[in-house]
Motif scaffolding. Sequence first.
Motif, PDB file in Angstrom:
ATOM      1  N   ILE A   1       4.105   6.181  -5.097  1.00 54.07           N
ATOM      2  CA  ILE A   1       3.987   6.478  -6.529  1.00 54.07           C
ATOM      3  C   ILE A   1       2.941   7.565  -6.759  1.00 54.07           C
ATOM      4  O   ILE A   1       3.149   8.490  -7.554  1.00 54.07           O
ATOM      5  N   HIS A   2       1.825   7.464  -6.038  1.00 55.18           N
ATOM      6  CA  HIS A   2       0.771   8.473  -6.179  1.00 55.18           C
ATOM      7  C   HIS A   2       1.289   9.856  -5.808  1.00 55.18           C
ATOM      8  O   HIS A   2       1.019  10.850  -6.498  1.00 55.18           O
ATOM      9  N   GLY A   3       2.055   9.932  -4.716  1.00 56.93           N
ATOM     10  CA  GLY A   3       2.617  11.211  -4.286  1.00 56.93           C
ATOM     11  C   GLY A   3       3.562  11.797  -5.314  1.00 56.93           C
ATOM     12  O   GLY A   3       3.553  13.008  -5.590  1.00 56.93           O
ATOM     13  N   LYS A   4       4.399  10.942  -5.905  1.00 55.27           N
ATOM     14  CA  LYS A   4       5.332  11.406  -6.937  1.00 55.27           C
ATOM     15  C   LYS A   4       4.567  11.932  -8.154  1.00 55.27           C
ATOM     16  O   LYS A   4       4.927  12.940  -8.753  1.00 55.27           O
ATOM     17  N   LYS A   5       3.499  11.225  -8.521  1.00 56.46           N
ATOM     18  CA  LYS A   5       2.709  11.645  -9.674  1.00 56.46           C
ATOM     19  C   LYS A   5       2.015  12.978  -9.418  1.00 56.46           C
ATOM     20  O   LYS A   5       1.903  13.806 -10.333  1.00 56.46           O
ATOM     21  N   ILE A   6       1.571  13.199  -8.189  1.00 60.94           N
ATOM     22  CA  ILE A   6       0.946  14.478  -7.856  1.00 60.94           C
ATOM     23  C   ILE A   6       1.944  15.616  -8.016  1.00 60.94           C
ATOM     24  O   ILE A   6       1.640  16.671  -8.581  1.00 60.94           O
ATOM     25  N   ILE A   7       3.156  15.396  -7.508  1.00 63.58           N
ATOM     26  CA  ILE A   7       4.193  16.428  -7.611  1.00 63.58           C
ATOM     27  C   ILE A   7       4.521  16.709  -9.081  1.00 63.58           C
ATOM     28  O   ILE A   7       4.644  17.865  -9.506  1.00 63.58           O
ATOM     29  N   LEU A   8       4.659  15.651  -9.869  1.00 63.19           N
ATOM     30  CA  LEU A   8       4.937  15.814 -11.295  1.00 63.19           C
ATOM     31  C   LEU A   8       3.796  16.563 -11.977  1.00 63.19           C
ATOM     32  O   LEU A   8       4.039  17.487 -12.779  1.00 63.19           O
ATOM     33  N   LYS A   9       2.557  16.200 -11.655  1.00 63.06           N
ATOM     34  CA  LYS A   9       1.406  16.864 -12.271  1.00 63.06           C
ATOM     35  C   LYS A   9       1.358  18.350 -11.906  1.00 63.06           C
ATOM     36  O   LYS A   9       1.044  19.199 -12.749  1.00 63.06           O
ATOM     37  N   LYS A  10       1.687  18.667 -10.646  1.00 64.18           N
ATOM     38  CA  LYS A  10       1.705  20.073 -10.225  1.00 64.18           C
ATOM     39  C   LYS A  10       2.700  20.871 -11.061  1.00 64.18           C
ATOM     40  O   LYS A  10       2.420  21.995 -11.498  1.00 64.18           O
ATOM     41  N   ARG A  11       3.855  20.287 -11.307  1.00 63.71           N
ATOM     42  CA  ARG A  11       4.883  20.986 -12.086  1.00 63.71           C
ATOM     43  C   ARG A  11       4.464  21.105 -13.544  1.00 63.71           C
ATOM     44  O   ARG A  11       4.677  22.138 -14.179  1.00 63.71           O
TER      45      ARG A  11
ATOM     46  N   ILE B   1       0.844  -1.194   0.000  1.00 64.28           N
ATOM     47  CA  ILE B   1       0.000   0.000   0.000  1.00 64.28           C
ATOM     48  C   ILE B   1       0.879   1.243   0.000  1.00 64.28           C
ATOM     49  O   ILE B   1       0.606   2.226  -0.680  1.00 64.28           O
ATOM     50  N   TRP B   2       1.993   1.180   0.777  1.00 62.40           N
ATOM     51  CA  TRP B   2       2.948   2.293   0.808  1.00 62.40           C
ATOM     52  C   TRP B   2       3.516   2.552  -0.583  1.00 62.40           C
ATOM     53  O   TRP B   2       3.656   3.697  -0.995  1.00 62.40           O
ATOM     54  N   LYS B   3       3.798   1.480  -1.325  1.00 62.25           N
ATOM     55  CA  LYS B   3       4.309   1.650  -2.693  1.00 62.25           C
ATOM     56  C   LYS B   3       3.307   2.435  -3.536  1.00 62.25           C
ATOM     57  O   LYS B   3       3.682   3.372  -4.255  1.00 62.25           O
ATOM     58  N   GLU B   4       2.040   2.065  -3.453  1.00 66.79           N
ATOM     59  CA  GLU B   4       1.011   2.759  -4.226  1.00 66.79           C
ATOM     60  C   GLU B   4       0.955   4.243  -3.856  1.00 66.79           C
ATOM     61  O   GLU B   4       0.834   5.109  -4.710  1.00 66.79           O
TER      62      GLU B   4
ATOM     63  N   GLU C   1       6.666   4.887 -11.202  1.00 66.79           N
ATOM     64  CA  GLU C   1       7.360   3.611 -10.991  1.00 66.79           C
ATOM     65  C   GLU C   1       8.872   3.806 -11.013  1.00 66.79           C
ATOM     66  O   GLU C   1       9.601   3.204 -10.223  1.00 66.79           O
ATOM     67  N   MET C   2       9.341   4.655 -11.928  1.00 69.12           N
ATOM     68  CA  MET C   2      10.773   4.899 -12.036  1.00 69.12           C
ATOM     69  C   MET C   2      11.319   5.510 -10.745  1.00 69.12           C
ATOM     70  O   MET C   2      12.385   5.110 -10.253  1.00 69.12           O
ATOM     71  N   MET C   3      10.584   6.460 -10.192  1.00 66.85           N
ATOM     72  CA  MET C   3      11.042   7.096  -8.961  1.00 66.85           C
ATOM     73  C   MET C   3      10.983   6.137  -7.775  1.00 66.85           C
ATOM     74  O   MET C   3      11.844   6.154  -6.900  1.00 66.85           O
ATOM     75  N   TYR C   4       9.979   5.260  -7.784  1.00 67.40           N
ATOM     76  CA  TYR C   4       9.871   4.272  -6.705  1.00 67.40           C
ATOM     77  C   TYR C   4      11.048   3.297  -6.746  1.00 67.40           C
ATOM     78  O   TYR C   4      11.704   3.048  -5.722  1.00 67.40           O
ATOM     79  N   VAL C   5      11.324   2.753  -7.919  1.00 63.55           N
ATOM     80  CA  VAL C   5      12.428   1.793  -8.060  1.00 63.55           C
ATOM     81  C   VAL C   5      13.754   2.454  -7.702  1.00 63.55           C
ATOM     82  O   VAL C   5      14.608   1.848  -7.035  1.00 63.55           O
ATOM     83  N   THR C   6      13.931   3.694  -8.124  1.00 66.00           N
ATOM     84  CA  THR C   6      15.155   4.430  -7.808  1.00 66.00           C
ATOM     85  C   THR C   6      15.319   4.593  -6.299  1.00 66.00           C
ATOM     86  O   THR C   6      16.402   4.367  -5.747  1.00 66.00           O
ATOM     87  N   ALA C   7      14.234   4.972  -5.624  1.00 64.94           N
ATOM     88  CA  ALA C   7      14.285   5.153  -4.171  1.00 64.94           C
ATOM     89  C   ALA C   7      14.596   3.845  -3.466  1.00 64.94           C
ATOM     90  O   ALA C   7      15.449   3.791  -2.570  1.00 64.94           O
ATOM     91  N   MET C   8      13.934   2.753  -3.857  1.00 66.53           N
ATOM     92  CA  MET C   8      14.157   1.456  -3.217  1.00 66.53           C
ATOM     93  C   MET C   8      15.587   0.978  -3.408  1.00 66.53           C
ATOM     94  O   MET C   8      16.196   0.396  -2.503  1.00 66.53           O
ATOM     95  N   HIS C   9      16.138   1.235  -4.590  1.00 64.11           N
ATOM     96  CA  HIS C   9      17.525   0.852  -4.864  1.00 64.11           C
ATOM     97  C   HIS C   9      18.473   1.586  -3.919  1.00 64.11           C
ATOM     98  O   HIS C   9      19.388   0.978  -3.337  1.00 64.11           O
ATOM     99  N   HIS C  10      18.235   2.867  -3.735  1.00 65.10           N
ATOM    100  CA  HIS C  10      19.086   3.651  -2.836  1.00 65.10           C
ATOM    101  C   HIS C  10      18.907   3.224  -1.383  1.00 65.10           C
ATOM    102  O   HIS C  10      19.888   3.141  -0.632  1.00 65.10           O
ATOM    103  N   TYR C  11      17.683   2.935  -0.969  1.00 66.20           N
ATOM    104  CA  TYR C  11      17.454   2.506   0.414  1.00 66.20           C
ATOM    105  C   TYR C  11      18.234   1.222   0.708  1.00 66.20           C
ATOM    106  O   TYR C  11      18.823   1.075   1.787  1.00 66.20           O
ATOM    107  N   ALA C  12      18.222   0.286  -0.257  1.00 67.08           N
ATOM    108  CA  ALA C  12      18.935  -0.979  -0.060  1.00 67.08           C
ATOM    109  C   ALA C  12      20.446  -0.746   0.040  1.00 67.08           C
ATOM    110  O   ALA C  12      21.129  -1.335   0.883  1.00 67.08           O
ATOM    111  N   LEU C  13      20.965   0.119  -0.826  1.00 68.61           N
ATOM    112  CA  LEU C  13      22.398   0.434  -0.785  1.00 68.61           C
ATOM    113  C   LEU C  13      22.767   1.107   0.527  1.00 68.61           C
ATOM    114  O   LEU C  13      23.794   0.789   1.142  1.00 68.61           O
ATOM    115  N   TRP C  14      21.947   2.047   0.953  1.00 61.81           N
ATOM    116  CA  TRP C  14      22.223   2.769   2.207  1.00 61.81           C
ATOM    117  C   TRP C  14      22.204   1.826   3.396  1.00 61.81           C
ATOM    118  O   TRP C  14      23.034   1.924   4.292  1.00 61.81           O
ATOM    119  N   ASP C  15      21.244   0.905   3.403  1.00 61.61           N
ATOM    120  CA  ASP C  15      21.122  -0.037   4.508  1.00 61.61           C
ATOM    121  C   ASP C  15      22.405  -0.848   4.650  1.00 61.61           C
ATOM    122  O   ASP C  15      22.913  -1.068   5.757  1.00 61.61           O
TER     123      ASP C  15
END
Length: 206
Positions: free
Chosen positions: A131-141, A125-128, A159-173
């Motif tokens: 992604i929804h939050g990122k799309k809102i920000i993009l739409k505002k711009r 649900i957090w993933k959804e 989806e691209m921003m979600y995958v990018t964030a998850m990749h960084h979280y895993a690396l940081w961890d």
Amino acid sequence: MRTIIKELLAQTMSDLLKTKPLENIFVSDICQKSGVCRKTFYHYFRDKYDLATYITNSIYSKSLLEIGEYVDDYFSTLAEGNLALNNLDSTSVVVLQKFLQAWNGNKSLGKNLSESDDLNAPFNIWKERFIHGKKIILKKRLDSMGKKLSDSDMELAGEMMYVTAMHHYALWDEKYGTNLPPEAAMELIQLMNKILDFWIAQAEDI
């Protein structure tokens, strides 16, 4: 009494999540281990997903509230396109640091929530909402520039921003544990904005 029972159920499910994924945990397991009857369980939570969401919100919202700016329901706020919670401006550095600290402090529990195949699991649900939050920000711009993207491109951008964030979280961890340096967080923030710029460049005039 209400708080005591809720916390007992939350602690019981948290203990179960340290050894098994959400899809393998049932209300009967929680009730048996906690000593709380099913009728009482359903008085406090709709189902196991409601309890799992309560646990997840408790972990991450408590961490974010330490910096005094964010509401309890972190995930709902994320979905509203809040810049600070979407890793898109400099105030996100503290948010990302707190998020990683919360994750590291609850790693086994978080792993069984985040890797669940159950679509109703909090992290899905957090993933959804992410992604929804990122799309809102993009739409505002896009709206501010008189531009638009197709629905499929908007979905792909999220989806691209979600995958990018998850990749960084895993690396940081793996690399930093709970000590995320500000410059590492800023790299993700800058990358997220570059992704936004990329999609804005693909947009058509309205």
